[in-house]
Scaffold this active site. Structure first.
Site, PDB file in Angstrom:
ATOM      1  N   ASP A 187     -50.348 -26.272  17.362  1.00  0.00           N
ATOM      2  CA  ASP A 187     -49.468 -25.823  18.139  1.00  0.00           C
ATOM      3  C   ASP A 187     -49.433 -24.399  17.781  1.00  0.00           C
ATOM      4  O   ASP A 187     -48.747 -24.067  16.650  1.00  0.00           O
ATOM      5  CB  ASP A 187     -48.111 -26.571  17.914  1.00  0.00           C
ATOM      6  N   ASP A 212     -48.965 -20.255  24.282  1.00  0.00           N
ATOM      7  CA  ASP A 212     -48.804 -21.364  23.613  1.00  0.00           C
ATOM      8  C   ASP A 212     -49.695 -22.645  23.765  1.00  0.00           C
ATOM      9  O   ASP A 212     -49.502 -23.299  25.002  1.00  0.00           O
ATOM     10  CB  ASP A 212     -47.421 -22.007  23.819  1.00  0.00           C
TER      11      ASP A 212
END
Length: 525
Positions: A88, A291
């Protein structure tokens, strides 16, 4: 203010978190992760193969379609306990489930790894009950800070600080309790928000322990149909993109005024139809976060709603926001321009935003007989604008933490060769041709964790979906949607494309439930 034991620990042992020893790798000095796509169901624990190739350190990263996660294999402790963790860029901490947590006591929830401190000779509890992190979807994780040996991609990091998750606010008791390895800024750590203190996260430790020269990495997800991709710490692979690599300065956030996320400026967006004419255009200057921990792309409500109307997307109570799967065959593109009017434009095929339902979901159909797929662009509402995997597949992105910048270029799909160059300078990217300035301050700060999108309930009976006609020229469909088991073809019912308020409500429900459920398919209304 954090309790004194935690403050004292970091004040006294800060040097210990930056080991003096280093591990010299052959040039170029990089840590490489080979990516592979894979569906992972709740009762199907992933395998843990590790691969190593010359001059790189490699590991396998899975795209878990049913849970909508990218997973990287890691081992933690001595001897190593195996984990599959979500990679992430939108958060900064590693956290792992505790084997004795309530979540892990529930069958099937900790299939991707649960940590047993009693089984490791290198375990050290840094600060009991001091780790806490909250995400955009309101999920809250609590536990201890620990120090452990962390091995990933053939690189072994000593004294890696991470969170041991003992409790979670997640209410769902059937979805996986999934650990995360965050590769964002140290200042994105919740500890920094609470105390002003940071600890070196995994990217900082890669640099401190000599695996890479600067805190930077590149991401190549490849296309939707591919089972290969790559993440490269410390380097750039020039075979994976075409055209110029352009630098985009990262934008500061309103809280503290510093840079703590991979926020860049989106300057222009348009849709080019099958007729090569612009179907929709929006001139804007807005902050967007690149992201990898987010599956879908989240745009301002007005833009997301206009796109949904244009492609014929509809909101369905059982399946979320869906489109006909044959939209995949359209030559139409979404064009995203970054920085300013002279900045780089990433062209995304519409197919990258059309997501089939996982194999464990009954195949939904429109009333006209066409098979339905999930739609990959939703309204951001009050959350930040996020460019997740549905966008990132079309872009080669270099995340440069030390230089507070990203490099971006049009991706090359399905490339098998390599042309790797080390990123050796803190504030520059080798081969970048220009910088596209632009300013749009980020109002959000903190961890991002939005993994899901519209979907259905595993084990449910498929139901017909009302049909809407899109307004964009997408070209004629070339696919025939029959599907296994056929399905009764009914008259094409008609509803208006989703209103702004309704699609926003569906998006909010999918965000909240999916992030808590690990991306499992649910009925929203």
């Amino acid at each position: 203010m954090a309790p004194q034991p935690l403050l004292a620990y970091y004040a006294v042992l800060a040097v210990a978190l930056f080991p003096c020893s280093s591990f010299a790798l052959a040039s170029p000095k990089v840590v490489s992760f080979d990516l592979q796509r894979r569906e992972v169901f709740i009762d199907d624990a992933p395998e843990h193969p590790l691969r190593r190739r010359a001059n790189t350190v490699g590991a396998t990263l899975y795209n878990a379609q049913s849970n909508l996660l990218y997973l990287v294999n890691a081992t933690i402790g001595t001897p190593g306990q195996q984990f599959s963790l979500q990679l992430d860029t939108g958060s900064s901490d590693i956290w792992i489930p505790w084997v004795r947590s309530l979540a892990c006591s529930q069958k099937g929830r900790c299939i991707t790894g649960a940590y047993d401190a009693a089984a490791s000779s290198t375990f050290a509890d840094v600060a009991e009950d001091q780790f806490t992190i909250s995400y955009v979807d309101k999920t809250r994780i609590e536990g201890d800070y620990i120090n452990e040996t962390f091995a990933i991609g053939g690189a072994t990091l000593k004294d890696m600080t991470m969170g041991l998750a003992k409790a979670s606010s997640e209410q769902d008791t059937t979805s996986p309790f999934q650990g995360i390895v965050g590769v964002g800024f140290d200042t994105g750590e919740p500890l920094y928000a609470q105390t002003g203190i940071t600890y070196p996260n995994v990217v900082s430790q890669f640099k401190a322990q000599g695996f890479i020269a600067t805190r930077a990495y590149s991401l190549w997800l490849n296309d939707r149909e591919s089972n290969s991709g790559n993440m490269l710490f410390g380097g750039i692979d020039y075979s994976k993109f075409n055209g110029d690599l352009t630098i985009l300065p990262l934008q500061s956030d309103t809280r503290g005024g510093g840079v703590s996320s991979f926020t860049v400026v989106l300057d222009n967006f348009n849709v080019v139809g099958a007729n090569k004419k612009v179907q929709y255009a929006s001139n804007l200057t807005i902050p967007v976060i690149l992201d990898s921990g987010t599956t879908l792309t989240y745009l301002p409500d007005s833009i997301a709603n206009a796109i949904a109307t244009g492609v014929g997307a509809v909101s369905n109570a059982n399946y979320g926001v869906v489109v006909p799967c044959d939209v995949t065959n359209s030559p139409a593109t979404f064009n995203f321009q970054f920085g300013n009017a002279n900045g780089p434009t990433i062209i995304s095929e519409i197919s990258q935003f059309v997501l089939p339902f996982p194999a464990n979901i009954p195949t939904p159909r429109f009333r006209n007989g066409k098979v339905a797929c999930r739609w990959g662009i939703l309204p951001s509402g009050e959350n930040p604008n996020l460019f997740g995997d549905t966008f990132l597949r079309s872009a080669y992105v270099v995340y440069n933490i030390d230089g507070a910048q990203v490099g971006i270029a049009q991706t090359n799909f399905n490339v098998t060769k390599e042309d790797i160059r080390e990123i050796s300078a803190t504030s520059s990217l080798p081969g970048a041709t220009s910088t596209a300035s632009g300013a749009a301050q980020q109002t959000h700060s903190g961890a991002i964790y939005l993994t899901g999108g519209g979907g259905g309930l595993a084990g449910a009976t498929a139901t017909a979906v009302e049909t809407a006609t899109g307004t964009f020229d997408l070209g004629s469909s070339t696919a025939t949607s029959t599907g296994q088991g056929g399905g009764k073809k009914g008259a094409a019912g008609h509803v208006q494309p989703p209103s702004k308020s309704f699609i926003s409500a569906i998006a909010f429900a999918s965000i909240a439930f999916f992030a808590m459920a690990g991306g499992s398919m649910v009925i929203f209304i």
